[in-house]
Design an enzyme around this catalytic site. Structure first.
Site, PDB file in Angstrom:
ATOM      1  N   HIS A   1     -35.682  32.842-174.375  1.00 35.03           N
ATOM      2  CA  HIS A   1     -35.342  33.814-173.329  1.00 35.03           C
ATOM      3  C   HIS A   1     -35.445  33.126-171.986  1.00 35.03           C
ATOM      4  O   HIS A   1     -36.332  32.285-171.793  1.00 35.03           O
ATOM      5  CB  HIS A   1     -36.320  35.002-173.398  1.00 35.03           C
ATOM      6  CG  HIS A   1     -35.814  36.201-172.684  1.00 35.03           C
ATOM      7  ND1 HIS A   1     -35.993  36.364-171.329  1.00 35.03           N
ATOM      8  CD2 HIS A   1     -35.106  37.263-173.120  1.00 35.03           C
ATOM      9  CE1 HIS A   1     -35.423  37.503-170.970  1.00 35.03           C
ATOM     10  NE2 HIS A   1     -34.869  38.066-172.034  1.00 35.03           N
TER      11      HIS A   1
ATOM     12  N   ASP B   1     -34.041  40.775-179.773  1.00 36.50           N
ATOM     13  CA  ASP B   1     -32.967  40.854-180.763  1.00 36.50           C
ATOM     14  C   ASP B   1     -33.383  40.373-182.144  1.00 36.50           C
ATOM     15  O   ASP B   1     -32.657  40.589-183.106  1.00 36.50           O
ATOM     16  CB  ASP B   1     -31.761  40.025-180.283  1.00 36.50           C
ATOM     17  CG  ASP B   1     -31.159  40.621-179.036  1.00 36.50           C
ATOM     18  OD1 ASP B   1     -31.066  41.853-178.982  1.00 36.50           O
ATOM     19  OD2 ASP B   1     -30.824  39.871-178.114  1.00 36.50           O
TER      20      ASP B   1
HETATM   21  N1  ACO Z   1     -32.672  27.726-180.881  1.00 36.75           N
HETATM   22  C1  ACO Z   1     -32.839  26.385-180.711  1.00 36.75           C
HETATM   23  N2  ACO Z   1     -33.043  25.795-179.517  1.00 36.75           N
HETATM   24  C2  ACO Z   1     -33.058  26.592-178.423  1.00 36.75           C
HETATM   25  C3  ACO Z   1     -32.900  27.972-178.526  1.00 36.75           C
HETATM   26  C4  ACO Z   1     -32.714  28.552-179.808  1.00 36.75           C
HETATM   27  N3  ACO Z   1     -32.563  29.849-179.965  1.00 36.75           N
HETATM   28  N4  ACO Z   1     -32.957  28.522-177.299  1.00 36.75           N
HETATM   29  C5  ACO Z   1     -33.149  27.530-176.452  1.00 36.75           C
HETATM   30  N5  ACO Z   1     -33.227  26.348-177.126  1.00 36.75           N
HETATM   31  C6  ACO Z   1     -33.488  25.025-176.539  1.00 36.75           C
HETATM   32  C7  ACO Z   1     -32.291  24.510-175.778  1.00 36.75           C
HETATM   33  O1  ACO Z   1     -31.429  23.764-176.614  1.00 36.75           O
HETATM   34  C8  ACO Z   1     -32.948  23.673-174.712  1.00 36.75           C
HETATM   35  O2  ACO Z   1     -33.378  22.473-175.294  1.00 36.75           O
HETATM   36  P1  ACO Z   1     -33.426  21.098-174.409  1.00 36.75           P
HETATM   37  O3  ACO Z   1     -34.393  21.388-173.290  1.00 36.75           O
HETATM   38  O4  ACO Z   1     -33.878  20.064-175.372  1.00 36.75           O
HETATM   39  O5  ACO Z   1     -32.012  20.890-173.941  1.00 36.75           O
HETATM   40  C9  ACO Z   1     -34.215  24.465-174.363  1.00 36.75           C
HETATM   41  O6  ACO Z   1     -34.515  25.204-175.559  1.00 36.75           O
HETATM   42  C10 ACO Z   1     -34.040  25.440-173.187  1.00 36.75           C
HETATM   43  O7  ACO Z   1     -32.990  26.335-173.490  1.00 36.75           O
HETATM   44  P2  ACO Z   1     -31.874  26.830-172.476  1.00 36.75           P
HETATM   45  O8  ACO Z   1     -30.619  27.156-173.249  1.00 36.75           O
HETATM   46  O9  ACO Z   1     -31.773  25.880-171.336  1.00 36.75           O
HETATM   47  O10 ACO Z   1     -32.516  28.163-171.960  1.00 36.75           O
HETATM   48  P3  ACO Z   1     -31.767  29.300-171.145  1.00 36.75           P
HETATM   49  O11 ACO Z   1     -32.819  30.009-170.387  1.00 36.75           O
HETATM   50  O12 ACO Z   1     -30.612  28.761-170.410  1.00 36.75           O
HETATM   51  O13 ACO Z   1     -31.179  30.241-172.306  1.00 36.75           O
HETATM   52  C11 ACO Z   1     -31.100  31.803-174.064  1.00 36.75           C
HETATM   53  C12 ACO Z   1     -31.850  31.324-172.816  1.00 36.75           C
HETATM   54  C13 ACO Z   1     -29.600  31.962-173.761  1.00 36.75           C
HETATM   55  C14 ACO Z   1     -31.639  33.169-174.467  1.00 36.75           C
HETATM   56  C15 ACO Z   1     -31.308  30.767-175.211  1.00 36.75           C
HETATM   57  O14 ACO Z   1     -32.676  30.680-175.533  1.00 36.75           O
HETATM   58  C16 ACO Z   1     -30.514  31.114-176.468  1.00 36.75           C
HETATM   59  O15 ACO Z   1     -29.334  30.765-176.563  1.00 36.75           O
HETATM   60  N6  ACO Z   1     -31.152  31.858-177.446  1.00 36.75           N
HETATM   61  C17 ACO Z   1     -30.422  32.276-178.620  1.00 36.75           C
HETATM   62  C18 ACO Z   1     -29.562  33.500-178.287  1.00 36.75           C
HETATM   63  C19 ACO Z   1     -30.401  34.748-178.068  1.00 36.75           C
HETATM   64  O16 ACO Z   1     -31.267  35.063-178.865  1.00 36.75           O
HETATM   65  N7  ACO Z   1     -30.060  35.482-176.990  1.00 36.75           N
HETATM   66  C20 ACO Z   1     -30.702  36.756-176.659  1.00 36.75           C
HETATM   67  C21 ACO Z   1     -31.537  36.655-175.429  1.00 36.75           C
HETATM   68  S1  ACO Z   1     -32.381  38.181-175.135  1.00 36.75           S
HETATM   69  C22 ACO Z   1     -31.223  39.153-174.470  1.00 36.75           C
HETATM   70  O17 ACO Z   1     -30.311  38.748-173.789  1.00 36.75           O
HETATM   71  C23 ACO Z   1     -31.315  40.591-174.748  1.00 36.75           C
END
Ligand code: ACO
Length: 428
Positions: free
Chosen positions: A307, A364
């Site tokens: 998140h 979620d």
């Molecule tokens: N699975 C694996 N790796 C992940 C995940 C995941 N679900 N989420 C983040 N990471 C990793 C990224 O690859 C990144 O790694 P790095 O630093 O080695 O490059 C690091 O964790 C940081 O992640 P970001 O994508 O930069 O975080 P951001 O804050 O931009 O994105 C998000 C947040 C979109 C929620 C992301 O965690 C994600 O895509 N999660 C899966 C989708 C999801 O569950 N979305 C619902 C969010 S809640 C809502 O909107 C109601």
């Protein structure tokens, strides 16, 4: 006296005011930055940018705290109803008995859709994505409410469109589902609760009315409470952005639905179930899936994890996880996807990859299992999220107009070609 921040650049220095919120979050006020220095700030994804001050929702992502109007989500989840929470989010205080009765009556009276909207539903193909239908039909709703396309923030000119949208979004969602099933529309029942009426419009047949178990009705109400607001996320910021041009509340929330649809935002609740189903049906071991999710060369992610704001457990996920068991027991269902979810969570929570990146289950992760148990089809999950989020979107739209904010218009740093001469066709 507020503390000052000093910006030094190119031998010059500028003192900037700071603003401290009621929970001691501090922001540097850069509203005069461009006028005084010619510079702007750059923050793609807005991770460090506050777009407004707000009285609606407080989140502390490090401590896993979520409060609507100062009330802890855990307490609201236990003691409140979706209608009471919606009132709280919209108007800032818990309603007195008569206030709640009037609010609920307003919602009840607005449960019907204008019959003219039927022909719009019939125009969609059977396989139309429900979020596309929802977004379109919220704009269609504005065509039947042309006298309400204002930016009013109080009195009937605000209260009426707010109640209409919160109420009719249920019928739109249920009609969209029934259209996709080739089933006739079911008229609302004014004797049912907000959630009960939605379940009735979704699942009743003409001579066989759907009677939800109290546990199911309560679980849906709880789901809606947990989704009622979440400060300046992607869809809420979209609602504010669209509303800032003084577009109507109807078109602002319609745009919010579009933003929510994406799999990185509200669409993640569908993606979680699809992921769990794939793991189950293809016999992938949770260990192998977690490894793929960690692998940067794989497109796989552990959906429902991570998140932007929560760097600890999402409190909504905790509450939902507890609720899933109740509902499955009440319905006498055992869902193999729940066991896979538990296993994935356990693994992810002990893996360095997830620990170092503070990746915890978000709202979620367990909500899909709950909705699936209630009988909601997967492609309607995000629609349910939108129904729950409506009070939050409307409250944010209202707050923005109460504060008379300027039109939202970010700037950019241009990195394209500098001025060049037009090349005639024969020289390209
Ligand atoms: N699975 C694996 N790796 C992940 C995940 C995941 N679900 N989420 C983040 N990471 C990793 C990224 O690859 C990144 O790694 P790095 O630093 O080695 O490059 C690091 O964790 C940081 O992640 P970001 O994508 O930069 O975080 P951001 O804050 O931009 O994105 C998000 C947040 C979109 C929620 C992301 O965690 C994600 O895509 N999660 C899966 C989708 C999801 O569950 N979305 C619902 C969010 S809640 C809502 O909107 C109601």
């Amino acid at each position: 006296m507020s503390k000052k921040a000093t910006l030094q650049y190119d031998g010059q220095s500028l003192e900037l005011d700071t603003i401290v919120g009621t929970e001691n979050e501090t922001g540097i006020d850069i509203t005069q930055l461009r006028a005084k220095t010619g510079m702007i700030t750059l923050d793609p994804g807005y991770g460090n940018t506050g777009s407004c001050t707000s009285d609606i929702t407080f989140i502390n992502g490090e401590k896993g705290i979520l409060r609507y109007r100062g009330y802890a989500i855990e307490e609201l989840a236990e003691k409140s109803s979706f209608m009471e929470t919606a009132f709280l989010v919209l108007y800032g205080h818990l309603p007195a008995k008569e206030e709640l009765e009037t609010f609920e009556a307003g919602i009840r009276d607005e449960a019907y859709l204008h019959y003219g909207m039927k022909s719009h539903f019939e125009g969609f193909p059977d396989n139309a994505p429900p979020m596309a239908v929802l977004s379109s039909m919220l704009n269609v709703l504005s065509c039947y409410n042309t006298e309400l396309l204002t930016t009013a923030t109080k009195g009937p000119a605000f209260e009426l469109p707010a109640s209409r949208i919160i109420s009719k979004v249920r019928a739109i969602a249920a009609w969209a589902y029934r259209t996709s099933q080739g089933k006739p529309f079911m008229a609302p029942r004014t004797d049912l609760s907000y959630s009960g009426n939605f379940l009735h419009m979704m699942f009743s047949q003409q001579f066989n009315l759907y009677e939800p178990l109290p546990e199911v009705e309560r679980a849906l109400d709880l789901f809606l409470i947990l989704h009622a607001d979440h400060e300046q996320n992607c869809s809420t910021s979209t609602v504010r952005m669209v509303g800032s041009s003084h577009a109507s509340l109807f078109s602002a929330v319609s745009a919010g639905v579009g933003a929510l649809w994406g799999p990185l935002h509200g669409g993640a609740n569908c993606e979680v179930i699809k992921m769990l189903e794939r793991i189950h049906e293809e016999g992938i071991s949770p260990r192998a899936f977690v490894e793929k999710a960690k692998d940067k060369n794989s497109p796989e992610k552990l959906m429902g994890f991570g998140h932007r704001v929560y760097k600890s457990f999402d409190p909504r996920a905790k509450i939902l996880k507890g609720q899933v068991d109740n509902v499955l027991k009440a319905l006498n269902i055992s869902d193999p996807l729940l066991d896979i979810a538990y296993e994935l969570e356990e693994m992810a929570r002990s893996e360095d990859y997830f620990i170092e990146r503070n990746l915890y289950p978000n709202v979620d992760f367990y909500s899909g299992i709950l909705l699936r148990a209630i009988g909601i089809p997967v492609d309607m999950f995000t629609v349910l999220f939108a129904i729950g989020r409506m009070p939050g979107w409307i409250a944010n739209w209202r707050e923005m107009h109460v504060q008379s904010l300027r039109i939202s218009r970010p700037r950019q740093i241009y990195t394209g070609e500098i001025l060049r001469a037009y090349t005639p066709m024969d020289k390209r």
